[in-house]
Design a protein around this motif. Structure first.
Motif, PDB file in Angstrom:
ATOM      1  N   TYR A 104       0.840  -1.208   0.000  1.00 21.16           N
ATOM      2  CA  TYR A 104       0.000   0.000   0.000  1.00 21.16           C
ATOM      3  C   TYR A 104       0.868   1.249   0.000  1.00 21.16           C
ATOM      4  O   TYR A 104       0.605   2.204  -0.739  1.00 21.16           O
ATOM      5  CB  TYR A 104      -0.917  -0.005   1.221  1.00 21.16           C
ATOM      6  CG  TYR A 104      -1.762   1.247   1.329  1.00 21.16           C
ATOM      7  CD1 TYR A 104      -3.020   1.319   0.735  1.00 21.16           C
ATOM      8  CD2 TYR A 104      -1.291   2.376   1.999  1.00 21.16           C
ATOM      9  CE1 TYR A 104      -3.786   2.470   0.808  1.00 21.16           C
ATOM     10  CE2 TYR A 104      -2.052   3.528   2.072  1.00 21.16           C
ATOM     11  CZ  TYR A 104      -3.303   3.565   1.476  1.00 21.16           C
ATOM     12  OH  TYR A 104      -4.045   4.716   1.543  1.00 21.16           O
ATOM     13  N   LEU A 105       1.918   1.254   0.821  1.00 24.01           N
ATOM     14  CA  LEU A 105       2.802   2.416   0.881  1.00 24.01           C
ATOM     15  C   LEU A 105       3.505   2.636  -0.449  1.00 24.01           C
ATOM     16  O   LEU A 105       3.725   3.774  -0.864  1.00 24.01           O
ATOM     17  CB  LEU A 105       3.834   2.234   1.996  1.00 24.01           C
ATOM     18  CG  LEU A 105       3.308   2.295   3.428  1.00 24.01           C
ATOM     19  CD1 LEU A 105       4.452   2.100   4.415  1.00 24.01           C
ATOM     20  CD2 LEU A 105       2.597   3.606   3.704  1.00 24.01           C
ATOM     21  N   ALA A 156      10.547   8.560  -0.159  1.00 24.29           N
ATOM     22  CA  ALA A 156      11.829   8.416   0.532  1.00 24.29           C
ATOM     23  C   ALA A 156      12.022   9.520   1.566  1.00 24.29           C
ATOM     24  O   ALA A 156      12.444   9.263   2.700  1.00 24.29           O
ATOM     25  CB  ALA A 156      12.973   8.420  -0.477  1.00 24.29           C
ATOM     26  N   ILE A 157      11.720  10.764   1.192  1.00 26.28           N
ATOM     27  CA  ILE A 157      11.874  11.888   2.119  1.00 26.28           C
ATOM     28  C   ILE A 157      10.896  11.764   3.281  1.00 26.28           C
ATOM     29  O   ILE A 157      11.243  12.018   4.438  1.00 26.28           O
ATOM     30  CB  ILE A 157      11.690  13.222   1.370  1.00 26.28           C
ATOM     31  CG1 ILE A 157      12.907  13.478   0.473  1.00 26.28           C
ATOM     32  CG2 ILE A 157      11.506  14.371   2.352  1.00 26.28           C
ATOM     33  CD1 ILE A 157      12.784  14.703  -0.391  1.00 26.28           C
ATOM     34  N   GLN A 167      18.229   4.846   6.115  1.00 24.43           N
ATOM     35  CA  GLN A 167      18.266   4.607   4.675  1.00 24.43           C
ATOM     36  C   GLN A 167      18.131   3.123   4.347  1.00 24.43           C
ATOM     37  O   GLN A 167      17.508   2.752   3.350  1.00 24.43           O
ATOM     38  CB  GLN A 167      19.546   5.188   4.084  1.00 24.43           C
ATOM     39  CG  GLN A 167      19.576   6.707   4.115  1.00 24.43           C
ATOM     40  CD  GLN A 167      20.851   7.291   3.553  1.00 24.43           C
ATOM     41  OE1 GLN A 167      21.861   6.596   3.424  1.00 24.43           O
ATOM     42  NE2 GLN A 167      20.829   8.580   3.220  1.00 24.43           N
ATOM     43  N   SER A 168      18.700   2.270   5.196  1.00 23.80           N
ATOM     44  CA  SER A 168      18.558   0.838   4.962  1.00 23.80           C
ATOM     45  C   SER A 168      17.116   0.381   5.160  1.00 23.80           C
ATOM     46  O   SER A 168      16.616  -0.482   4.423  1.00 23.80           O
ATOM     47  CB  SER A 168      19.490   0.049   5.888  1.00 23.80           C
ATOM     48  OG  SER A 168      19.183   0.311   7.248  1.00 23.80           O
ATOM     49  N   LEU A 174      10.863   0.215   0.409  1.00 24.10           N
ATOM     50  CA  LEU A 174      10.583   0.526  -0.994  1.00 24.10           C
ATOM     51  C   LEU A 174      11.145  -0.512  -1.948  1.00 24.10           C
ATOM     52  O   LEU A 174      11.002  -0.382  -3.169  1.00 24.10           O
ATOM     53  CB  LEU A 174      11.158   1.904  -1.346  1.00 24.10           C
ATOM     54  CG  LEU A 174      10.633   3.082  -0.513  1.00 24.10           C
ATOM     55  CD1 LEU A 174      11.255   4.379  -0.994  1.00 24.10           C
ATOM     56  CD2 LEU A 174       9.112   3.146  -0.590  1.00 24.10           C
ATOM     57  N   ASN A 175      11.811  -1.531  -1.390  1.00 19.45           N
ATOM     58  CA  ASN A 175      12.384  -2.606  -2.218  1.00 19.45           C
ATOM     59  C   ASN A 175      13.316  -2.018  -3.280  1.00 19.45           C
ATOM     60  O   ASN A 175      13.195  -2.291  -4.475  1.00 19.45           O
ATOM     61  CB  ASN A 175      11.275  -3.426  -2.878  1.00 19.45           C
ATOM     62  CG  ASN A 175      11.801  -4.712  -3.502  1.00 19.45           C
ATOM     63  OD1 ASN A 175      12.816  -5.256  -3.049  1.00 19.45           O
ATOM     64  ND2 ASN A 175      11.131  -5.194  -4.531  1.00 19.45           N
ATOM     65  N   ALA A 176      14.240  -1.177  -2.824  1.00 22.91           N
ATOM     66  CA  ALA A 176      15.171  -0.512  -3.739  1.00 22.91           C
ATOM     67  C   ALA A 176      16.575  -0.556  -3.144  1.00 22.91           C
ATOM     68  O   ALA A 176      16.741  -0.640  -1.921  1.00 22.91           O
ATOM     69  CB  ALA A 176      14.741   0.942  -3.953  1.00 22.91           C
ATOM     70  N   PRO A 177      17.612  -0.494  -3.994  1.00 21.59           N
ATOM     71  CA  PRO A 177      18.983  -0.455  -3.478  1.00 21.59           C
ATOM     72  C   PRO A 177      19.209   0.791  -2.631  1.00 21.59           C
ATOM     73  O   PRO A 177      18.633   1.846  -2.901  1.00 21.59           O
ATOM     74  CB  PRO A 177      19.840  -0.406  -4.763  1.00 21.59           C
ATOM     75  CG  PRO A 177      18.948  -0.931  -5.840  1.00 21.59           C
ATOM     76  CD  PRO A 177      17.560  -0.514  -5.463  1.00 21.59           C
TER      77      PRO A 177
END
Length: 208
Positions: A104-105, A156-157, A167-168, A174-177
Motif C-alpha cells: 500500500y505504501l 523516501a523523504i 536509509q537501509s 521501498l524494495n530498492a537499493p
C-alpha cells in the motif's frame, strides 16, 4: 520430588497461546476447503490484532482498513499453503498483512499522513535539523513543494524525515537499493531547496 513433578506437569501443559494457535490452525485448514463459517470465525479471532499491525505501518485507519481487507482476501485464497511446521498461524497471517501494508505504501507514496505529520512536526519545532536548514518555510508551503516531487522522492523523504527510518530501512520498505534511496533523498532535497530559492528570488521588471 513433588516440586519437580509439578514443574514437569506445568512444562508439558498447553499454554493459552498454544491453544489459540491450534484453534487458528484448524480454522485455516477448514478455510483451505472454502469453509465460510471458519473464515468468519478466523476474522473475529484475529482481525483486531491484524488491524493494529496494519495501522502501525500505514499510520491511518482508512489505509489500514483497506490493507486488512486485502490481507484477509489473500488469507482466504492461500490458506491451503499454510504450513504449521514452518510458522504459527499468527505469524503467517501477520506476514501477509504486513506485506499488504508495505505494498500500500509503495502504491500510495504520498498519503495524507505525511502532510499531517509535517504540519505537526514543523509547528512544534520537531522537524529534522538538516531539513529545517535546507527548507525553511512554513508547513503548508513545504507540503505543497513536496507534492511536486516525484513519487519515489516524496516517499523516501517522508519515510526519512517524518517517520525516522534509516536509509537501509527505507531501502527495505521501498524494495530498492540503498544507493538509489540516497539519490532519491538528495535529489528531492535539492529540488525543494531550488523551489524555496526561486520563491525568494525577486522578479525584476514586475510587481510582486
Amino acid at each position: 520430588m513433588q516440586d519437580d513433578a509439578a514443574t514437569d506437569v506445568d512444562a508439558g501443559a498447553p499454554t493459552l497461546n498454544d491453544e489459540k494457535g491450534a484453534y487458528l490452525a484448524a480454522l485455516l485448514k477448514r478455510i483451505s476447503k472454502r469453509d465460510d463459517a471458519a473464515f468468519e470465525a478466523l476474522y473475529r479471532a484475529s482481525a483486531a490484532s491484524l488491524f493494529g499491525l496494519a495501522i502501525r505501518v500505514t499510520r491511518t485507519s482508512e489505509a489500514a482498513e483497506e490493507v486488512l481487507q486485502d490481507g484477509f482476501i489473500k488469507i482466504w485464497r492461500f490458506a491451503g499453503s499454510y504450513d504449521p511446521d514452518k510458522s504459527s498461524p499468527t505469524t503467517w497471517m501477520s506476514t501477509i498483512v504486513r506485506n499488504q501494508a508495505l505494498d500500500y505504501l509503495r502504491r500510495n507514496p504520498y498519503s495524507g499522513v505525511y502532510v499531517e505529520e509535517l504540519d505537526e512536526r514543523v509547528a512544534t519545532g520537531d522537524a529534522d535539523t538538516d531539513m529545517a536548514h535546507q527548507v525553511s518555510v512554513d508547513a503548508e508551503r513545504l507540503a505543497a513543494y513536496i507534492g511536486r516531487l516525484t513519487p519515489v522522492q516524496r516517499q523516501a523523504i517522508a519515510l526519512a524525515y517524518f517517520r525516522g527510518q534509516s536509509q537501509s530501512e527505507i531501502a527495505h520498505t521501498l524494495n530498492a537499493p540503498i544507493g538509489t534511496v540516497k539519490t532519491w533523498i538528495s535529489r528531492g532535497l535539492e529540488s525543494l531547496r531550488a523551489m524555496v530559492e526561486a520563491r525568494h528570488t525577486p522578479h525584476h521588471g514586475g510587481l510582486y
